[in-house]
Design a protein around this motif. Structure first.
Motif, PDB file in Angstrom:
ATOM      1  N   GLU A 183     -33.077 -80.150  68.948  1.00 18.03           N
ATOM      2  CA  GLU A 183     -31.903 -79.561  68.184  1.00 18.03           C
ATOM      3  C   GLU A 183     -33.529 -79.033  67.391  1.00 18.03           C
ATOM      4  N   TYR A 186     -36.604 -78.052  68.980  1.00 10.71           N
ATOM      5  CA  TYR A 186     -37.177 -76.499  69.184  1.00 10.71           C
ATOM      6  C   TYR A 186     -36.836 -75.648  68.216  1.00 10.71           C
ATOM      7  N   ASN A 187     -35.736 -75.589  66.997  1.00 16.96           N
ATOM      8  CA  ASN A 187     -35.482 -75.080  66.058  1.00 16.96           C
ATOM      9  C   ASN A 187     -36.146 -74.793  65.186  1.00 16.96           C
ATOM     10  N   LEU A 190     -40.946 -75.113  67.243  1.00 18.99           N
ATOM     11  CA  LEU A 190     -41.117 -74.034  68.461  1.00 18.99           C
ATOM     12  C   LEU A 190     -40.255 -72.542  67.895  1.00 18.99           C
ATOM     13  N   PHE A 192     -37.042 -71.597  67.359  1.00 21.11           N
ATOM     14  CA  PHE A 192     -35.764 -70.872  68.639  1.00 21.11           C
ATOM     15  C   PHE A 192     -34.216 -71.155  67.298  1.00 21.11           C
ATOM     16  N   ILE A 213     -32.851 -71.286  75.779  1.00 25.29           N
ATOM     17  CA  ILE A 213     -32.328 -73.061  76.350  1.00 25.29           C
ATOM     18  C   ILE A 213     -31.280 -73.775  75.609  1.00 25.29           C
ATOM     19  N   LEU A 238     -43.253 -72.064  78.411  1.00 25.22           N
ATOM     20  CA  LEU A 238     -42.775 -71.323  77.325  1.00 25.22           C
ATOM     21  C   LEU A 238     -43.612 -70.147  77.091  1.00 25.22           C
ATOM     22  N   ASP A 271     -40.669 -82.565  74.639  1.00 22.52           N
ATOM     23  CA  ASP A 271     -39.611 -82.735  73.490  1.00 22.52           C
ATOM     24  C   ASP A 271     -39.625 -83.987  73.766  1.00 22.52           C
ATOM     25  N   ILE A 277     -44.010 -79.365  78.599  1.00 23.69           N
ATOM     26  CA  ILE A 277     -43.685 -77.898  78.409  1.00 23.69           C
ATOM     27  C   ILE A 277     -44.729 -77.733  78.525  1.00 23.69           C
TER      28      ILE A 277
END
Length: 280
Positions: A183, A186-187, A190, A192, A213, A238, A271, A277
């Protein structure tokens, strides 16, 4: 269909899947899912809905082994249909073929779930209008309820002719070994934002979507990365709104000591669970 899968958002584009037998897989994705072959070689097939844009690439590694055990990787990829009427046509097609499937109403969307012959998970879904999604403190309300199949089927009696050209990759749902670590990746790196939690799962998006995602630890905390030649996910794309946004993400990855590989201006990373990715 709302504009959650275009600039300025970051979203999922193409999925790469490893399969045991390419011919069998292509037949399934054509006859059951309704994709078309865009390109074909001895070891791979690129599939499309609109005849132009790659959505799913099937690959048969020479030393491929079946999906087995508990690992990180693909839970499902999700194809988003343009309208509820399109979902009706697809649902009727599944019923008529007799291919097994699951179904759920998630408030924000209505979804059908299929597993390909190799065990790769697929969702085919339609979004409800974003104007009816319920948000509280920046979190969107989602659930898993019984699907109103009868109501969906009443939306259309059109014959099945494959997936409509407007079908896009709606989201990807991944198994990971450490939910919080993935988490944060990604946050924080990247860009999110987590918009919903389920038990042992988090749902993340850009631009106020219900999720581009999702990640879960349903294969067990600490689930290892699968062998490279095992059936399953072989990476996903992505899509960034422009080159500046892509370069910002690459810089953040490098500053966070995450490996980024440049292959002929194709940027690849992974990841924390080892899910590959491609940044485009």
């Amino acid at each position: 269909m709302d504009k959650f899968h275009q600039s300025p958002n970051v979203f999922v584009g193409e999925i790469r899947i490893k399969v045991m037998e390419l011919d069998r897989a292509v037949s399934f994705y054509e006859t059951i899912i309704g994709l078309k072959v865009l390109e074909r070689s001895a070891g791979s097939a690129v599939l499309t809905a609109d005849g132009k844009s790659p959505l799913v690439t099937l690959e048969q590694p020479k030393d491929v082994i079946p999906l087995a055990g508990r690992h990180s990787g693909l839970y499902h990829f999700a194809l988003l249909l343009p309208t509820r009427a399109d979902l009706a046509v697809f649902l009727r097609h599944l019923i008529q073929t007799g291919y097994p499937f699951g179904a759920a109403d998630h408030y924000v969307s209505e979804a059908l779930y299929i597993t390909d012959p190799d065990g790769n998970g697929i969702e085919v879904y339609g979004d409800r209008p974003s104007s009816v999604w319920k948000w509280e403190n920046d979190f969107v309300e989602m659930a898993t309820l019984q699907l109103d199949a009868r109501g969906i089927l009443e939306e259309s009696s059109e014959p099945w002719n494959g997936l409509p050209a407007g079908t896009i990759m709606g989201h990807i749902h991944l198994h990971v070994g450490d939910l919080k670590q993935a988490e944060r990746f990604y946050n924080d790196i990247l860009g999110f934002k987590t918009v919903a939690y389920y038990p042992q799962a988090a749902f993340m998006s850009t631009g106020g979507y219900h999720h581009h995602i999702a990640i879960n630890t349903w294969q067990g905390a600490g689930a290892p990365t699968p062998p490279k030649n095992m059936v399953g996910l072989n990476g996903y794309t992505l899509v960034f709104p422009d080159e500046a946004a892509r370069q910002r993400a690459i810089r953040l990855l490098e500053q966070s000591a995450v490996s980024v590989e440049n292959k002929s201006d194709e940027y690849w990373t992974s990841d924390p669970a080892g899910n590959l990715i491609k940044l485009v």
